[in-house]
Structures are given as C-alpha cells and as structure tokens.
Design an enzyme around this catalytic site. Structure first.
Site, short mmCIF file in Angstrom:
data_model
loop_
_atom_site.label_atom_id
_atom_site.label_comp_id
_atom_site.label_asym_id
_atom_site.label_seq_id
_atom_site.Cartn_x
_atom_site.Cartn_y
_atom_site.Cartn_z
N TYR A 1 0.82 -1.21 0.00
CA TYR A 1 0.00 0.00 0.00
C TYR A 1 0.86 1.26 0.00
O TYR A 1 0.60 2.21 -0.75
CB TYR A 1 -0.93 -0.01 1.22
CG TYR A 1 -1.83 1.18 1.31
CD1 TYR A 1 -2.89 1.34 0.42
CD2 TYR A 1 -1.63 2.15 2.27
CE1 TYR A 1 -3.73 2.43 0.49
CE2 TYR A 1 -2.47 3.25 2.36
CZ TYR A 1 -3.52 3.39 1.47
OH TYR A 1 -4.34 4.48 1.55
N LYS B 1 1.21 4.21 -3.03
CA LYS B 1 0.91 5.62 -2.76
C LYS B 1 2.12 6.49 -3.12
O LYS B 1 1.95 7.59 -3.66
CB LYS B 1 0.50 5.82 -1.30
CG LYS B 1 -0.87 5.29 -0.97
CD LYS B 1 -1.91 6.03 -1.78
CE LYS B 1 -3.32 5.70 -1.43
NZ LYS B 1 -4.29 6.47 -2.20
N THR C 1 -4.57 12.24 6.60
CA THR C 1 -4.31 11.45 7.81
C THR C 1 -5.40 10.39 7.94
O THR C 1 -6.38 10.40 7.20
CB THR C 1 -4.34 12.35 9.05
OG1 THR C 1 -5.64 12.98 9.11
CG2 THR C 1 -3.27 13.42 8.99
N ASN C 2 -5.22 9.45 8.86
CA ASN C 2 -6.25 8.44 9.09
C ASN C 2 -7.52 9.12 9.54
O ASN C 2 -7.52 9.88 10.52
CB ASN C 2 -5.81 7.45 10.17
CG ASN C 2 -4.99 6.33 9.60
OD1 ASN C 2 -4.99 6.11 8.39
ND2 ASN C 2 -4.29 5.61 10.46
N HIS D 1 -8.51 0.20 10.30
CA HIS D 1 -7.47 1.16 10.66
C HIS D 1 -7.59 1.52 12.14
O HIS D 1 -8.54 1.13 12.82
CB HIS D 1 -7.59 2.41 9.79
CG HIS D 1 -7.08 2.21 8.40
ND1 HIS D 1 -5.75 2.08 8.11
CD2 HIS D 1 -7.74 2.08 7.22
CE1 HIS D 1 -5.59 1.89 6.82
NE2 HIS D 1 -6.79 1.88 6.25
N LYS E 1 -13.55 -1.21 19.62
CA LYS E 1 -13.14 -1.81 20.89
C LYS E 1 -13.80 -1.11 22.07
O LYS E 1 -14.22 -1.76 23.04
CB LYS E 1 -11.62 -1.78 21.04
CG LYS E 1 -10.92 -2.78 20.17
CD LYS E 1 -9.42 -2.73 20.40
CE LYS E 1 -8.74 -3.83 19.64
NZ LYS E 1 -7.34 -3.99 20.04
#
Length: 198
Positions: free
Chosen positions: A128, A132, A156-157, A171, A179
């Site tokens: 990945y 990119k 960003t994530n 991710h 969680k």
C-alpha cells in the site's frame, strides 16, 4: 466529506457553483477502477473537468500485511487507469490522495513533504505504501512529460459513519471506536494494543 462540502457550499465559498456550472460527484468503486473500459465509460458519462482520485483497495493492518502483492498490483492498475484517462481527456486538475503511511518507518516529526521518499516504510504496509509513493511520482511525471496539472494531498487516518469496523481489517481510529463500543456493551475493560511507549 467531499460530497457534503459540495452539496452544502456556504455563500462565498470557493467551492460554490458558478452560474451554468453543474456538479457531478461520482463515487466509483475500486474494482471497476481497475478496468480501463469501465474507466473510459465513467469519464465519457460524466465528462469531468477535475478529478479527486480517492480510488484505492486497502484493508487495514493485518490484511495489508498478508496481501502485499495484491494490494500493490491492484492499486497500480487503478492509478494507471485514473491518471491515463485524466491525461487523455485533458482534465484541468487531478488531486491524488496519499496517506501518512508513505513516510519511512523511523522518522523525525513534524512530517513534511520533503520527507516523503527518504526511506522504506514499515513492513506491515509495503504494498500500500509503495503504491501511494508511486502515484505521487506518477503525478510529477505526468506534469513534466505532458504538462498535466496533477498533484497529491497527504491525508491522515480518518473515519466515517459507515467505515470498516471489522477488527481484523480496520485502521486505528475505527478499531479503537469498535473496541470501546464492545467494552461498554459487554462491561469489560477497554484494552488498547501497545506497550505505552511514545
């Protein structure tokens, strides 16, 4: 987020439609993006003038680690199809979205664009990450060889309401949300992986 901005442009926004202009926000799934014929049909149907290239096949940490070749190969096909079609159709601008994973594994902060190609990434994201990095290089090469107005933006994530929350193919932020949800639902401790080091 992009669709929301376009559909809810505030007065005076640079994203606001000009008189006679027509918006066409199309979200095209990555499997179709690998097929040049379907990509041509998409471009001919909507006749875009600008492209924000978000098409990508990615599966989160564990799947990225287990399927490096597939992730690399499929995404190279997607990038080639999007950029080649945008060039042949003379798009006014293409912005390809990158990821913070393109930076090398051990790096000093803050992250800047000068640090993009300084070394190898973390091995969990090889396929990945390199794809990119390659789309970033492809943008530069299209600009140099064909004078295309292609560029990249490093995102960003992020997560969204209907994101992937599968704990094996997720991710960081969606994983933490899932969680936390499970811990609250089951009345169990909220456990986060890691050794607490910075």
């Amino acid at each position: 987020a992009i669709k929301h901005v376009i559909e809810n442009k505030p007065q005076g926004s640079c994203f606001r439609k000009c008189p006679g202009e027509q918006d066409s926000v199309t979200f095209y799934s990555p499997p179709h993006s690998r097929d040049p014929k379907q990509m041509l049909e998409l471009f001919e149907k909507y006749q875009p003038t600008h492209v924000i290239h978000l098409a990508v096949l990615v599966s989160g940490l564990f799947a990225n680690r287990e399927h490096k070749v597939s992730i690399l190969s499929d995404n190279m096909l997607i990038n080639d199809n999007v950029l080649n079609m945008a060039c042949s159709k003379k798009m006014q601008k293409v912005i390809s979205c990158l990821s913070t994973c393109i930076f090398l594994d051990k790096i000093n902060y803050p992250l800047t664009e000068e640090k993009v190609h300084l070394g190898p990434p973390h091995d969990s994201n090889f396929g990945y990450t390199y794809v990119k990095c390659m789309v970033n290089m492809q943008n530069h090469m299209y600009k140099e060889e064909f004078s295309c107005n292609f560029t990249s933006a490093i995102l960003t994530n992020i997560f969204r309401p209907h994101d992937n929350f599968d704990l094996k193919h997720v991710h960081v932020i969606p994983a933490l949300i899932h969680k936390c949800y499970l811990a609250k639902k089951n009345g169990t401790p909220f456990k986060v992986m890691g050794d607490r080091s910075p």
